[in-house]
Write a protein that holds these residues in place. Structure first.
Motif, mmCIF file in Angstrom:
data_model
loop_
_atom_site.group_PDB
_atom_site.id
_atom_site.type_symbol
_atom_site.label_atom_id
_atom_site.label_comp_id
_atom_site.label_asym_id
_atom_site.label_seq_id
_atom_site.Cartn_x
_atom_site.Cartn_y
_atom_site.Cartn_z
ATOM 1 N N GLN A 159 46.618 -39.690 -84.273
ATOM 2 C CA GLN A 159 47.375 -39.728 -82.921
ATOM 3 C C GLN A 159 48.938 -40.065 -83.293
ATOM 4 O OE1 GLN A 159 46.081 -39.544 -79.090
ATOM 5 N NE2 GLN A 159 47.804 -38.119 -79.733
ATOM 6 N N LEU A 160 49.144 -40.825 -83.892
ATOM 7 C CA LEU A 160 50.258 -41.491 -84.242
ATOM 8 C C LEU A 160 51.244 -40.351 -85.301
ATOM 9 C CD1 LEU A 160 49.886 -45.077 -85.013
ATOM 10 C CD2 LEU A 160 50.766 -44.235 -82.943
ATOM 11 N N ILE A 161 50.327 -39.977 -86.361
ATOM 12 C CA ILE A 161 51.098 -38.875 -87.048
ATOM 13 C C ILE A 161 51.582 -37.483 -86.434
ATOM 14 C CG2 ILE A 161 50.668 -37.138 -89.182
ATOM 15 C CD1 ILE A 161 48.911 -39.858 -90.002
ATOM 16 N N ASN A 162 50.655 -37.367 -85.342
ATOM 17 C CA ASN A 162 50.962 -36.251 -84.544
ATOM 18 C C ASN A 162 52.286 -36.563 -83.671
ATOM 19 O OD1 ASN A 162 50.268 -33.415 -83.469
ATOM 20 N ND2 ASN A 162 49.588 -34.633 -81.691
ATOM 21 N N PHE A 163 52.371 -37.651 -83.086
ATOM 22 C CA PHE A 163 53.461 -37.892 -82.286
ATOM 23 C C PHE A 163 54.659 -37.945 -83.262
ATOM 24 C CE2 PHE A 163 50.795 -41.031 -79.334
ATOM 25 C CZ PHE A 163 50.563 -40.153 -78.653
ATOM 26 N N TRP A 164 54.867 -38.253 -84.644
ATOM 27 C CA TRP A 164 55.825 -38.474 -85.352
ATOM 28 C C TRP A 164 56.335 -37.079 -85.703
ATOM 29 C CZ3 TRP A 164 55.880 -41.918 -82.437
ATOM 30 C CH2 TRP A 164 55.343 -43.060 -82.502
ATOM 31 N N GLN A 165 55.172 -36.207 -85.967
ATOM 32 C CA GLN A 165 55.863 -34.926 -86.324
ATOM 33 C C GLN A 165 56.346 -34.048 -85.253
ATOM 34 O OE1 GLN A 165 52.480 -32.613 -88.224
ATOM 35 N NE2 GLN A 165 51.177 -32.543 -86.303
ATOM 36 N N ARG A 207 60.563 -44.241 -90.865
ATOM 37 C CA ARG A 207 59.996 -44.698 -92.148
ATOM 38 C C ARG A 207 59.039 -45.882 -91.450
ATOM 39 N NH1 ARG A 207 64.187 -46.186 -94.314
ATOM 40 N NH2 ARG A 207 64.562 -44.242 -95.354
ATOM 41 N N PHE A 208 59.569 -46.556 -90.642
ATOM 42 C CA PHE A 208 58.596 -47.606 -89.905
ATOM 43 C C PHE A 208 57.362 -47.086 -89.585
ATOM 44 C CE2 PHE A 208 57.522 -50.564 -86.531
ATOM 45 C CZ PHE A 208 57.105 -51.707 -87.223
ATOM 46 N N ALA A 213 51.477 -45.765 -89.854
ATOM 47 C CA ALA A 213 50.438 -44.949 -89.481
ATOM 48 C C ALA A 213 49.807 -44.662 -90.926
ATOM 49 C CB ALA A 213 50.880 -43.537 -88.939
ATOM 50 N N ARG A 214 50.228 -44.638 -91.906
ATOM 51 C CA ARG A 214 49.644 -44.522 -93.372
ATOM 52 C C ARG A 214 48.762 -45.524 -93.482
ATOM 53 N NH1 ARG A 214 53.619 -44.051 -96.238
ATOM 54 N NH2 ARG A 214 53.661 -41.795 -96.991
ATOM 55 N N LYS A 215 49.298 -46.868 -93.255
ATOM 56 C CA LYS A 215 48.274 -48.201 -93.580
ATOM 57 C C LYS A 215 47.312 -48.252 -92.770
ATOM 58 C CE LYS A 215 52.374 -51.191 -94.835
ATOM 59 N NZ LYS A 215 53.130 -52.177 -94.247
ATOM 60 N N MET A 216 47.214 -47.641 -91.263
ATOM 61 C CA MET A 216 45.942 -47.499 -90.441
ATOM 62 C C MET A 216 44.980 -46.609 -91.065
ATOM 63 S SD MET A 216 47.524 -47.667 -86.764
ATOM 64 C CE MET A 216 45.961 -47.998 -86.017
ATOM 65 N N MET A 217 45.678 -45.395 -91.419
ATOM 66 C CA MET A 217 44.814 -44.409 -92.063
ATOM 67 C C MET A 217 44.155 -44.958 -93.393
ATOM 68 S SD MET A 217 43.778 -41.378 -91.828
ATOM 69 C CE MET A 217 44.566 -40.258 -91.027
ATOM 70 N N LEU A 218 44.630 -45.539 -94.151
ATOM 71 C CA LEU A 218 44.066 -46.256 -95.461
ATOM 72 C C LEU A 218 43.243 -47.230 -95.093
ATOM 73 C CD1 LEU A 218 47.272 -46.455 -97.738
ATOM 74 C CD2 LEU A 218 45.307 -44.792 -98.039
ATOM 75 N N VAL A 239 41.138 -37.618 -93.628
ATOM 76 C CA VAL A 239 42.133 -38.700 -94.068
ATOM 77 C C VAL A 239 43.464 -38.174 -95.041
ATOM 78 C CG1 VAL A 239 42.237 -40.604 -95.877
ATOM 79 C CG2 VAL A 239 40.410 -40.420 -94.151
ATOM 80 N N GLN A 240 42.930 -37.110 -95.909
ATOM 81 C CA GLN A 240 43.983 -36.457 -96.983
ATOM 82 C C GLN A 240 44.793 -35.760 -96.017
ATOM 83 O OE1 GLN A 240 44.244 -37.425 -99.962
ATOM 84 N NE2 GLN A 240 42.502 -38.995 -99.810
ATOM 85 N N GLY A 241 44.446 -34.993 -95.272
ATOM 86 C CA GLY A 241 45.324 -34.283 -94.211
ATOM 87 C C GLY A 241 46.507 -35.011 -93.722
ATOM 88 N N GLY A 242 46.024 -36.140 -93.045
ATOM 89 C CA GLY A 242 47.059 -37.103 -92.251
ATOM 90 C C GLY A 242 47.938 -37.847 -93.376
ATOM 91 N N LEU A 243 47.371 -38.169 -94.442
ATOM 92 C CA LEU A 243 48.403 -38.845 -95.529
ATOM 93 C C LEU A 243 49.412 -37.727 -96.075
ATOM 94 C CD1 LEU A 243 45.625 -40.680 -97.418
ATOM 95 C CD2 LEU A 243 47.402 -41.787 -96.023
ATOM 96 N N GLN A 244 48.773 -36.442 -96.146
ATOM 97 C CA GLN A 244 49.769 -35.459 -96.810
ATOM 98 C C GLN A 244 50.943 -35.247 -95.432
ATOM 99 O OE1 GLN A 244 50.034 -34.098 -99.583
ATOM 100 N NE2 GLN A 244 51.705 -32.821 -98.868
ATOM 101 N N ILE A 245 50.495 -35.224 -94.363
ATOM 102 C CA ILE A 245 51.524 -35.109 -93.259
ATOM 103 C C ILE A 245 52.813 -36.044 -93.156
ATOM 104 C CG2 ILE A 245 52.087 -34.973 -90.562
ATOM 105 C CD1 ILE A 245 51.045 -32.438 -91.822
#
Length: 280
Positions: A159-165, A207-208, A213-218, A239-245
């Motif tokens: 969800q957060l990655i979606n917000f930031w993109q 960046r923050f 978001a990456r730390k939560m995904m991992l 997981v890999q898709g989110g990290l790639q975004i």
């Protein structure tokens, strides 16, 4: 798990985190997943699409709550979408509290357009994102406490990655999901978002957000390795898709205004390879 997986799972527009047509989804679960997706997608559209007044959107979402009430009473709603949902709830013993959480989040989207801090935003994702993963875990009879905790990390991260993109898209809808206290800390105000101005302050802020978001995904990634079979493979791609975004946002120097991340076919081949190589 946010936002439909068709060809592949990705945080994209609308309520797209259900693996509706994935080849990895067992056939026996497809009717239930499709019923859940139809419910979530249509409710999300009520909150987010068209030009209806807020009071009408909220009234329609209340209609959805009444249908859930009927399901809780053991009734079969007349409308086909809710009849299919009722069947899924009964066959798989799905907790309707999760469906109500989704409706609460959609209703919140109608009226709330700013978030004071991350705790407030996290409370929103607890209802807008986490229920999707929890429902999927229930379908697979895999909803242990540890699995739920991992799933929540993955879902909120998506969800957060979606917000930031989608900062620019959300701005056009009058919404800012970037927490106000964090924007202030990095020296980014609403006028900068309106102007789509990318400077060092903006890069530091995003960046923050991406790092968190990456730390939560991992943190949630062990779920993809803990679950066997198709569901586990599905989650590896999630997981890999989110990290790639996240990586794509960084590669574009955090300019999500002019470069909304998209994944190419080559990217997906790489994601499959990374999913295969994932280790505990």
């Amino acid at each position: 798990m946010p936002l439909r997986y068709t060809a592949a799972p990705m945080p994209v527009d609308h309520y797209e985190n259900f693996p509706v047509a994935s080849l990895l989804l067992p056939r026996r679960l497809r009717p239930a997943v499709e019923a859940l997706y139809a419910f979530a997608r249509s409710a999300d559209d009520i909150a987010d699409e068209g030009d209806a007044q807020a009071v009408l959107r909220l009234a329609r979402l209340n209609d959805y709550r009444r249908e859930i009430d009927a399901i809780d009473r053991g009734e079969t709603p007349r409308e086909s979408m809710f009849a299919r949902l009722a069947q899924a709830v009964r066959i798989h013993r799905l907790p309707t509290t999760l469906l109500r959480d989704l409706l609460d989040a959609f209703s919140q989207d109608v009226a709330k357009t700013r978030y004071a801090d991350f705790a407030e935003l996290r409370d929103y994702t607890r209802r807008s994102a986490d229920p999707v993963g929890r429902l999927m875990l229930r379908l697979f009879n895999a909803d242990s406490a540890q699995h739920i905790a991992w799933s929540d990390d993955i879902c909120t991260s998506l969800q957060l990655i979606n917000f930031w993109q989608d900062v620019a898209i959300d701005w056009q809808k009058g919404r800012i999901y970037l927490p106000a206290d964090e924007r202030a800390h990095f020296g980014v105000d609403e006028s900068q978002i309106a102007a789509a101005r990318v400077d060092e302050n903006w890069r530091a802020l995003l960046r923050f957000q991406v790092d968190r978001a990456r730390k939560m995904m991992l943190a949630g990634a062990p779920l993809a390795l803990a679950l066997p079979g198709r569901f586990g493979w599905e989650l590896r791609l999630v997981v890999q898709g989110g990290l790639q975004i996240c990586a794509a946002i960084e590669a574009n120097d955090y300019d999500v205004f002019r470069h909304r991340p998209v994944l190419t076919r080559i990217d997906w081949l790489r994601l499959i390879g990374r999913a295969i190589r994932m280790k505990r």
